[in-house]
Design an enzyme around this catalytic site. Sequence first.
Site, PDB file in Angstrom:
ATOM      1  N   PRO A  69       0.811  -1.219   0.000  1.00 45.93           N
ATOM      2  CA  PRO A  69       0.000   0.000   0.000  1.00 45.93           C
ATOM      3  C   PRO A  69       0.846   1.271   0.000  1.00 45.93           C
ATOM      4  O   PRO A  69       0.332   2.356  -0.226  1.00 45.93           O
ATOM      5  CB  PRO A  69      -0.829  -0.114   1.290  1.00 45.93           C
ATOM      6  CG  PRO A  69      -0.092  -1.065   2.152  1.00 45.93           C
ATOM      7  CD  PRO A  69       0.575  -2.022   1.223  1.00 45.93           C
ATOM      8  N   GLU A  96       2.101  -7.612   9.117  1.00 49.39           N
ATOM      9  CA  GLU A  96       2.209  -6.169   9.330  1.00 49.39           C
ATOM     10  C   GLU A  96       2.982  -5.466   8.217  1.00 49.39           C
ATOM     11  O   GLU A  96       2.816  -4.286   7.989  1.00 49.39           O
ATOM     12  CB  GLU A  96       2.894  -5.901  10.683  1.00 49.39           C
ATOM     13  CG  GLU A  96       2.997  -4.448  11.084  1.00 49.39           C
ATOM     14  CD  GLU A  96       1.634  -3.807  11.354  1.00 49.39           C
ATOM     15  OE1 GLU A  96       1.556  -2.575  11.337  1.00 49.39           O
ATOM     16  OE2 GLU A  96       0.664  -4.560  11.585  1.00 49.39           O
ATOM     17  N   ARG A 134      -3.256  -9.041 -20.532  1.00 51.25           N
ATOM     18  CA  ARG A 134      -4.196  -8.745 -21.614  1.00 51.25           C
ATOM     19  C   ARG A 134      -3.629  -7.762 -22.634  1.00 51.25           C
ATOM     20  O   ARG A 134      -4.196  -7.582 -23.707  1.00 51.25           O
ATOM     21  CB  ARG A 134      -5.516  -8.232 -21.049  1.00 51.25           C
ATOM     22  CG  ARG A 134      -5.450  -6.895 -20.364  1.00 51.25           C
ATOM     23  CD  ARG A 134      -6.745  -6.607 -19.595  1.00 51.25           C
ATOM     24  NE  ARG A 134      -7.917  -6.761 -20.437  1.00 51.25           N
ATOM     25  CZ  ARG A 134      -8.376  -5.826 -21.269  1.00 51.25           C
ATOM     26  NH1 ARG A 134      -7.724  -4.679 -21.350  1.00 51.25           N
ATOM     27  NH2 ARG A 134      -9.450  -6.030 -21.994  1.00 51.25           N
ATOM     28  N   ASP A 149     -10.060   0.529 -24.460  1.00 51.48           N
ATOM     29  CA  ASP A 149     -10.370   0.439 -23.038  1.00 51.48           C
ATOM     30  C   ASP A 149     -10.309   1.799 -22.358  1.00 51.48           C
ATOM     31  O   ASP A 149      -9.600   2.705 -22.808  1.00 51.48           O
ATOM     32  CB  ASP A 149      -9.374  -0.485 -22.321  1.00 51.48           C
ATOM     33  CG  ASP A 149      -9.669  -1.947 -22.593  1.00 51.48           C
ATOM     34  OD1 ASP A 149     -10.798  -2.258 -22.981  1.00 51.48           O
ATOM     35  OD2 ASP A 149      -8.756  -2.760 -22.397  1.00 51.48           O
TER      36      ASP A 149
END
Length: 237
Positions: A69, A96, A134, A149
Amino acid sequence: GKAIKNGIVNIFLHDIRDESHDNHRTVDDYPFGGGPGMLLKPEPIYNSVESVKKNHIIPDDTPIILLSPQGQQFTHRKAVELSKKSDLILICGRYEGFDERIRENLATEEVSIGDFVLSGGEIVAMSVIDAVSRLIPKVVGSTESTENDSFSEGLLQFPQYTRPSNFRGMEVPNVLISGNHAKINEWRRRKSLLRTLERRPDLLNRATLTEKESALIRKYRQRMEQADTTGYAFKPD
Protein backbone atom coordinates in the site's frame (compact mmCIF):
# COMPACT_ATOMS: atom_id res chain seq x y z
CA GLY A 1 -6.42 -19.40 -19.00
CA LYS A 2 -6.17 -19.65 -22.80
CA ALA A 3 -3.00 -17.56 -22.77
CA ILE A 4 -1.39 -19.97 -20.29
CA LYS A 5 -2.62 -23.01 -22.23
CA ASN A 6 -1.20 -21.59 -25.46
CA GLY A 7 2.14 -20.78 -23.85
CA ILE A 8 1.83 -17.01 -24.31
CA VAL A 9 1.96 -16.35 -20.57
CA ASN A 10 3.58 -18.43 -17.85
CA ILE A 11 2.84 -17.94 -14.16
CA PHE A 12 4.91 -19.62 -11.45
CA LEU A 13 4.01 -19.56 -7.76
CA HIS A 14 6.73 -19.83 -5.15
CA ASP A 15 6.15 -20.41 -1.45
CA ILE A 16 8.60 -18.30 0.52
CA ARG A 17 8.43 -20.88 3.32
CA ASP A 18 10.42 -23.19 1.05
CA GLU A 19 13.34 -20.80 1.51
CA SER A 20 13.11 -20.70 5.30
CA HIS A 21 15.49 -23.27 6.71
CA ASP A 22 14.48 -23.61 10.34
CA ASN A 23 12.29 -26.47 11.62
CA HIS A 24 9.14 -24.31 11.71
CA ARG A 25 9.68 -22.75 8.24
CA THR A 26 9.50 -19.32 9.85
CA VAL A 27 9.06 -16.34 7.56
CA ASP A 28 8.06 -13.63 10.05
CA ASP A 29 9.19 -12.19 13.37
CA TYR A 30 8.42 -9.39 15.84
CA PRO A 31 9.55 -5.87 14.87
CA PHE A 32 12.57 -4.36 16.60
CA GLY A 33 11.46 -1.55 18.86
CA GLY A 34 8.14 -3.19 19.61
CA GLY A 35 4.74 -2.65 18.09
CA PRO A 36 1.82 -4.77 16.87
CA GLY A 37 1.93 -7.48 14.24
CA MET A 38 4.69 -9.45 12.61
CA LEU A 39 7.11 -8.53 9.82
CA LEU A 40 8.28 -10.67 6.94
CA LYS A 41 11.92 -11.53 7.49
CA PRO A 42 14.53 -10.60 4.87
CA GLU A 43 16.19 -14.03 4.55
CA PRO A 44 13.33 -16.05 3.00
CA ILE A 45 12.36 -13.20 0.66
CA TYR A 46 15.92 -12.66 -0.58
CA ASN A 47 16.45 -16.41 -0.89
CA SER A 48 13.18 -16.82 -2.82
CA VAL A 49 13.99 -14.11 -5.34
CA GLU A 50 17.52 -15.43 -5.85
CA SER A 51 16.17 -18.96 -6.31
CA VAL A 52 13.55 -17.81 -8.81
CA LYS A 53 16.10 -15.86 -10.86
CA LYS A 54 18.46 -18.83 -10.92
CA ASN A 55 15.94 -21.60 -11.67
CA HIS A 56 14.07 -19.68 -14.37
CA ILE A 57 17.10 -17.97 -15.93
CA ILE A 58 15.60 -14.51 -15.50
CA PRO A 59 17.53 -11.44 -16.77
CA ASP A 60 19.23 -9.24 -14.20
CA ASP A 61 17.14 -6.21 -15.19
CA THR A 62 13.83 -7.99 -14.44
CA PRO A 63 11.54 -5.77 -12.32
CA ILE A 64 11.20 -7.03 -8.75
CA ILE A 65 7.91 -5.52 -7.63
CA LEU A 66 6.89 -5.24 -4.03
CA LEU A 67 3.09 -5.23 -3.74
CA SER A 68 2.48 -2.75 -0.97
CA PRO A 69 0.00 0.00 0.00
CA GLN A 70 3.04 2.29 0.19
CA GLY A 71 3.77 1.84 -3.51
CA GLN A 72 2.95 4.05 -6.46
CA GLN A 73 -0.56 3.64 -7.83
CA PHE A 74 -0.82 0.96 -10.49
CA THR A 75 -2.14 2.54 -13.69
CA HIS A 76 -2.83 1.51 -17.27
CA ARG A 77 0.35 3.29 -18.29
CA LYS A 78 2.30 1.16 -15.81
CA ALA A 79 0.62 -2.00 -17.14
CA VAL A 80 1.70 -1.08 -20.67
CA GLU A 81 5.27 -0.53 -19.46
CA LEU A 82 5.38 -3.88 -17.65
CA SER A 83 3.79 -5.75 -20.59
CA LYS A 84 6.96 -5.05 -22.58
CA LYS A 85 9.13 -6.94 -20.09
CA SER A 86 9.96 -10.60 -20.66
CA ASP A 87 9.64 -11.43 -16.95
CA LEU A 88 8.27 -9.93 -13.75
CA ILE A 89 8.81 -10.94 -10.13
CA LEU A 90 5.95 -10.01 -7.79
CA ILE A 91 6.47 -10.17 -4.03
CA CYS A 92 3.26 -10.54 -2.01
CA GLY A 93 3.20 -9.12 1.48
CA ARG A 94 1.43 -10.52 4.53
CA TYR A 95 1.11 -9.65 8.19
CA GLU A 96 2.21 -6.17 9.33
CA GLY A 97 4.60 -5.59 6.44
CA PHE A 98 8.17 -6.14 5.26
CA ASP A 99 11.56 -5.76 6.82
CA GLU A 100 12.73 -2.43 5.38
CA ARG A 101 15.83 -4.02 3.86
CA ILE A 102 13.58 -5.86 1.40
CA ARG A 103 12.09 -2.57 0.29
CA GLU A 104 15.36 -0.68 0.11
CA ASN A 105 17.79 -3.20 -1.35
CA LEU A 106 15.87 -6.00 -3.09
CA ALA A 107 12.72 -4.61 -4.70
CA THR A 108 13.21 -2.38 -7.72
CA GLU A 109 9.81 -0.71 -7.23
CA GLU A 110 6.61 -0.80 -5.20
CA VAL A 111 3.07 -0.96 -6.57
CA SER A 112 -0.30 -0.33 -4.94
CA ILE A 113 -3.79 -0.77 -6.43
CA GLY A 114 -5.45 1.73 -4.10
CA ASP A 115 -5.52 3.53 -0.80
CA PHE A 116 -6.72 0.60 1.26
CA VAL A 117 -5.14 -2.35 3.03
CA LEU A 118 -5.62 -6.03 2.19
CA SER A 119 -4.58 -9.04 4.24
CA GLY A 120 -1.95 -9.92 1.65
CA GLY A 121 -0.62 -9.11 -1.79
CA GLU A 122 -2.18 -12.06 -3.62
CA ILE A 123 -5.23 -10.15 -4.89
CA VAL A 124 -2.96 -7.31 -5.96
CA ALA A 125 -0.74 -9.77 -7.82
CA MET A 126 -3.79 -11.17 -9.63
CA SER A 127 -4.80 -7.65 -10.65
CA VAL A 128 -1.33 -6.84 -12.00
CA ILE A 129 -1.09 -10.17 -13.83
CA ASP A 130 -4.48 -9.70 -15.47
CA ALA A 131 -3.92 -6.07 -16.47
CA VAL A 132 -0.45 -6.78 -17.88
CA SER A 133 -1.27 -10.07 -19.60
CA ARG A 134 -4.20 -8.74 -21.61
CA LEU A 135 -1.85 -6.22 -23.25
CA ILE A 136 0.42 -8.95 -24.59
CA PRO A 137 -0.27 -9.73 -28.28
CA LYS A 138 -2.62 -12.68 -28.90
CA VAL A 139 -3.86 -12.83 -25.28
CA VAL A 140 -7.01 -10.85 -26.09
CA GLY A 141 -8.75 -11.79 -29.31
CA SER A 142 -8.99 -8.22 -30.62
CA THR A 143 -6.20 -5.70 -30.10
CA GLU A 144 -8.78 -3.01 -30.83
CA SER A 145 -10.56 -4.01 -27.62
CA THR A 146 -7.54 -3.13 -25.47
CA GLU A 147 -6.87 0.04 -27.47
CA ASN A 148 -10.40 1.29 -26.74
CA ASP A 149 -10.37 0.44 -23.04
CA SER A 150 -10.84 3.08 -20.38
CA PHE A 151 -7.48 4.74 -19.55
CA SER A 152 -5.82 3.50 -22.77
CA GLU A 153 -5.72 7.08 -24.04
CA GLY A 154 -5.83 8.65 -20.61
CA LEU A 155 -9.63 8.97 -20.72
CA LEU A 156 -12.62 6.94 -19.62
CA GLN A 157 -14.31 4.89 -22.31
CA PHE A 158 -17.30 6.24 -24.20
CA PRO A 159 -20.81 4.75 -23.64
CA GLN A 160 -21.54 1.57 -25.58
CA TYR A 161 -24.75 -0.16 -26.65
CA THR A 162 -25.85 -3.43 -28.25
CA ARG A 163 -29.10 -4.97 -29.55
CA PRO A 164 -31.99 -4.32 -29.22
CA SER A 165 -31.86 -0.71 -30.36
CA ASN A 166 -35.00 0.01 -28.34
CA PHE A 167 -35.26 -1.61 -24.91
CA ARG A 168 -38.26 -0.66 -22.76
CA GLY A 169 -38.45 2.69 -24.47
CA MET A 170 -34.72 3.37 -24.00
CA GLU A 171 -33.25 3.96 -27.43
CA VAL A 172 -29.71 3.76 -28.73
CA PRO A 173 -28.36 7.15 -29.93
CA ASN A 174 -29.18 7.56 -33.61
CA VAL A 175 -25.60 8.34 -34.58
CA LEU A 176 -24.48 4.81 -33.60
CA ILE A 177 -26.85 3.19 -36.09
CA SER A 178 -26.33 5.77 -38.84
CA GLY A 179 -23.46 3.97 -40.51
CA ASN A 180 -21.49 7.23 -40.62
CA HIS A 181 -18.22 6.13 -39.01
CA ALA A 182 -16.69 9.61 -38.98
CA LYS A 183 -19.67 10.92 -37.02
CA ILE A 184 -19.60 7.86 -34.75
CA ASN A 185 -15.92 8.38 -33.92
CA GLU A 186 -16.56 12.07 -33.25
CA TRP A 187 -19.49 11.23 -30.96
CA ARG A 188 -17.48 8.63 -29.08
CA ARG A 189 -14.56 10.96 -28.51
CA ARG A 190 -16.84 13.73 -27.28
CA LYS A 191 -18.64 11.36 -24.93
CA SER A 192 -15.32 10.02 -23.65
CA LEU A 193 -14.19 13.55 -22.84
CA LEU A 194 -17.47 14.36 -21.10
CA ARG A 195 -17.53 11.16 -19.07
CA THR A 196 -13.96 11.75 -17.93
CA LEU A 197 -14.80 15.33 -16.97
CA GLU A 198 -17.82 14.19 -14.95
CA ARG A 199 -16.28 11.17 -13.23
CA ARG A 200 -12.48 11.51 -13.26
CA PRO A 201 -11.56 15.12 -14.07
CA ASP A 202 -8.07 14.50 -12.68
CA LEU A 203 -7.29 12.36 -15.73
CA LEU A 204 -7.72 15.31 -18.07
CA ASN A 205 -4.57 16.89 -16.63
CA ARG A 206 -2.52 14.06 -18.16
CA ALA A 207 -4.52 13.43 -21.34
CA THR A 208 -3.33 14.57 -24.76
CA LEU A 209 -6.02 16.86 -26.14
CA THR A 210 -6.34 18.93 -29.29
CA GLU A 211 -7.06 22.66 -29.05
CA LYS A 212 -10.64 21.95 -30.14
CA GLU A 213 -11.05 19.33 -27.41
CA SER A 214 -9.58 21.62 -24.77
CA ALA A 215 -12.05 24.31 -25.80
CA LEU A 216 -14.86 21.77 -25.59
CA ILE A 217 -13.81 20.81 -22.07
CA ARG A 218 -13.78 24.46 -21.03
CA LYS A 219 -17.29 24.89 -22.44
CA TYR A 220 -18.53 21.79 -20.61
CA ARG A 221 -16.97 23.00 -17.36
CA GLN A 222 -18.68 26.38 -17.68
CA ARG A 223 -22.04 24.77 -18.35
CA MET A 224 -21.60 22.39 -15.43
CA GLU A 225 -20.78 25.31 -13.13
CA GLN A 226 -23.83 27.20 -14.39
CA ALA A 227 -25.98 24.12 -13.77
CA ASP A 228 -24.66 23.89 -10.19
CA THR A 229 -25.46 27.55 -9.62
CA THR A 230 -28.94 27.57 -11.15
CA GLY A 231 -29.99 24.09 -10.06
CA TYR A 232 -30.77 23.03 -13.63
CA ALA A 233 -29.42 19.73 -14.95
CA PHE A 234 -26.42 19.91 -17.23
CA LYS A 235 -27.22 18.54 -20.69
CA PRO A 236 -24.29 18.19 -23.08
CA ASP A 237 -24.61 18.38 -26.83
